[in-house]
Design a protein around this motif. Sequence first.
Motif, PDB file in Angstrom:
ATOM      1  N   UNK A   1      27.117  21.894 -22.293  1.00  0.00           N
ATOM      2  CA  UNK A   1      28.074  22.460 -23.250  1.00  0.00           C
ATOM      3  C   UNK A   1      28.083  23.986 -23.253  1.00  0.00           C
ATOM      4  N   UNK A   2      27.081  24.599 -22.646  1.00  0.00           N
ATOM      5  CA  UNK A   2      27.012  26.055 -22.606  1.00  0.00           C
ATOM      6  C   UNK A   2      25.954  26.510 -21.616  1.00  0.00           C
ATOM      7  N   UNK A   3      26.062  27.758 -21.168  1.00  0.00           N
ATOM      8  CA  UNK A   3      25.152  28.303 -20.151  1.00  0.00           C
ATOM      9  C   UNK A   3      24.607  29.652 -20.603  1.00  0.00           C
ATOM     10  N   UNK A   4      23.297  29.841 -20.393  1.00  0.00           N
ATOM     11  CA  UNK A   4      22.678  31.162 -20.534  1.00  0.00           C
ATOM     12  C   UNK A   4      22.006  31.471 -19.198  1.00  0.00           C
ATOM     13  N   UNK A   5      22.551  32.440 -18.477  1.00  0.00           N
ATOM     14  CA  UNK A   5      22.036  32.821 -17.165  1.00  0.00           C
ATOM     15  C   UNK A   5      21.333  34.171 -17.269  1.00  0.00           C
ATOM     16  N   UNK A   6      20.065  34.190 -16.907  1.00  0.00           N
ATOM     17  CA  UNK A   6      19.336  35.458 -16.884  1.00  0.00           C
ATOM     18  C   UNK A   6      19.353  35.988 -15.457  1.00  0.00           C
ATOM     19  N   UNK A   7      20.369  36.828 -15.173  1.00  0.00           N
ATOM     20  CA  UNK A   7      20.508  37.517 -13.896  1.00  0.00           C
ATOM     21  C   UNK A   7      20.790  36.606 -12.705  1.00  0.00           C
ATOM     22  N   UNK A   8      21.182  35.357 -12.941  1.00  0.00           N
ATOM     23  CA  UNK A   8      21.643  34.498 -11.843  1.00  0.00           C
ATOM     24  C   UNK A   8      23.160  34.597 -11.812  1.00  0.00           C
TER      25      UNK A   8
ATOM     26  N   UNK B   1      26.596  30.977 -31.934  1.00  0.00           N
ATOM     27  CA  UNK B   1      27.898  30.534 -32.456  1.00  0.00           C
ATOM     28  C   UNK B   1      28.915  30.316 -31.336  1.00  0.00           C
ATOM     29  N   UNK B   2      28.678  30.965 -30.174  1.00  0.00           N
ATOM     30  CA  UNK B   2      29.589  30.815 -29.032  1.00  0.00           C
ATOM     31  C   UNK B   2      29.625  29.357 -28.549  1.00  0.00           C
ATOM     32  N   UNK B   3      28.519  28.633 -28.782  1.00  0.00           N
ATOM     33  CA  UNK B   3      28.431  27.243 -28.329  1.00  0.00           C
ATOM     34  C   UNK B   3      28.992  26.257 -29.358  1.00  0.00           C
TER      35      UNK B   3
ATOM     36  N   UNK C   1      31.651  36.245 -17.064  1.00  0.00           N
ATOM     37  CA  UNK C   1      31.009  35.535 -18.169  1.00  0.00           C
ATOM     38  C   UNK C   1      31.709  35.853 -19.493  1.00  0.00           C
ATOM     39  N   UNK C   2      31.573  34.937 -20.459  1.00  0.00           N
ATOM     40  CA  UNK C   2      32.174  35.166 -21.782  1.00  0.00           C
ATOM     41  C   UNK C   2      31.478  36.297 -22.525  1.00  0.00           C
ATOM     42  N   UNK C   3      30.164  36.354 -22.404  1.00  0.00           N
ATOM     43  CA  UNK C   3      29.391  37.419 -23.046  1.00  0.00           C
ATOM     44  C   UNK C   3      28.296  37.897 -22.099  1.00  0.00           C
ATOM     45  N   UNK C   4      27.881  39.146 -22.327  1.00  0.00           N
ATOM     46  CA  UNK C   4      26.709  39.691 -21.641  1.00  0.00           C
ATOM     47  C   UNK C   4      25.714  40.127 -22.705  1.00  0.00           C
ATOM     48  N   UNK C   5      24.569  39.451 -22.761  1.00  0.00           N
ATOM     49  CA  UNK C   5      23.521  39.804 -23.711  1.00  0.00           C
ATOM     50  C   UNK C   5      22.613  40.871 -23.101  1.00  0.00           C
ATOM     51  N   UNK C   6      22.373  41.920 -23.847  1.00  0.00           N
ATOM     52  CA  UNK C   6      21.416  42.958 -23.454  1.00  0.00           C
ATOM     53  C   UNK C   6      20.234  42.892 -24.415  1.00  0.00           C
ATOM     54  N   UNK C   7      19.030  42.565 -23.935  1.00  0.00           N
ATOM     55  CA  UNK C   7      17.874  42.450 -24.823  1.00  0.00           C
ATOM     56  C   UNK C   7      17.291  43.825 -25.187  1.00  0.00           C
ATOM     57  N   UNK C   8      18.036  44.545 -25.987  1.00  0.00           N
ATOM     58  CA  UNK C   8      17.643  45.886 -26.428  1.00  0.00           C
ATOM     59  C   UNK C   8      18.466  46.237 -27.661  1.00  0.00           C
TER      60      UNK C   8
ATOM     61  N   UNK D   1      31.442  27.844 -22.458  1.00  0.00           N
ATOM     62  CA  UNK D   1      30.946  29.192 -22.743  1.00  0.00           C
ATOM     63  C   UNK D   1      29.757  29.543 -21.859  1.00  0.00           C
ATOM     64  N   UNK D   2      29.826  30.705 -21.210  1.00  0.00           N
ATOM     65  CA  UNK D   2      28.769  31.136 -20.292  1.00  0.00           C
ATOM     66  C   UNK D   2      28.321  32.545 -20.641  1.00  0.00           C
ATOM     67  N   UNK D   3      27.007  32.716 -20.778  1.00  0.00           N
ATOM     68  CA  UNK D   3      26.407  33.994 -21.164  1.00  0.00           C
ATOM     69  C   UNK D   3      25.542  34.505 -20.024  1.00  0.00           C
ATOM     70  N   UNK D   4      25.687  35.779 -19.725  1.00  0.00           N
ATOM     71  CA  UNK D   4      24.843  36.451 -18.728  1.00  0.00           C
ATOM     72  C   UNK D   4      23.904  37.388 -19.472  1.00  0.00           C
TER      73      UNK D   4
END
Length: 348
Positions: A104-111, A346-348, A150-157, A120-123
């Motif tokens: 139902x959704x994807x979180x890709x860490x640099x792939x 919430x994106x999912x 991707x729908x969103x790009x998360x920056x861990x900062x 919904x796909x998150x990078x």
Amino acid sequence: MKKNILVAPLNWGLGHATRCIPIIKALEENNFNPIIASDGVALALLKKEFPHLVSVELPPYDISYAEKGKNFKWKLLAQMPKMFKAVYGERKIVTQIVETHSIDGIISDNRLGVYSRKIPSIFMTHQLNVLSGKTSWLTTKVHSKFISKFNQCWVPDNNSDTNLTGKLGHLKNPLKNLVYIGPLSRFEKKRRKKVFDLMVILSGPEPQRTFLEQKIIEELKFYDGNVVFIKGVVEQNQTSSTQGSITFYNFMNSEQLENTFNQSEKVLCRSGYTTVMDLAKLEKKAFFIPTPGQYEQEYLAEKYKTEGIAPCCNQEEFSIDKLMTIENYNGLQNFSTEINWKFLFRLF
């Protein structure tokens, strides 16, 4: 029915996998069902951390790394066609995984190839500016093009003056899909009696991980204090040994690492960003040795030195007496923030 979320970290050392651990835990706590996807040691580590979760193997990028730092960039650039081929292979396999596991959704860490236009796909990355010397403009442009898929790009900062990534994670002209989520760490700061004067923790690609291990072991002959040395080699079984005042481990799980960090006065490590975030959460003092030729780590180490946070030096110049300079720096403090997972999911 719980929604299935594919979590896919890049297999580059252990950093991408370990910073996905708090994301996977948060997904479970918020009633999602995480499914792990990676390859190599990254997949092995996450399977040890979450043996109850379904995991799938992705094709490896199969990147080899230069033995000399000065050749690091050029060897990577020469392998770009092979990497793009792997990314294309990823795309095809992810399409199958999405259907087979009802994702139902994807979180890709640099792939770069782990996304789908159907869900919904998150990078996630801390490198919006991909530093590569005179070719930084090119590597950044190529990277941004992938991120735009991707729908969103998360920056861990943090998106403020008090941040950990500097120009790596902050563009002059921000991308439209950016979300700053705050620094990530699987650890919590706890009051523990000091057991170790120094904690050495290694990570990153070979052969440089091994080169640094050999260098530090040689230098530790001249160190007066109790040392715990985690090699960062994920194997089937955990092993430990003691030589004099040094206790060696091939690897530790998250619970063991958290306890050991809290029992240690100082830390000697790479300036990989995941390690930096862990140190910031634990408010530790550290000494950084960036991976030779890896512009990102060299930039971060120099940034923290300039800002009076932590000392550093290159691998060839390291000697044990340089650890004395740690006391002249402030350590990593006041960077930690609470992450609003419900808002992010919430994106999912």
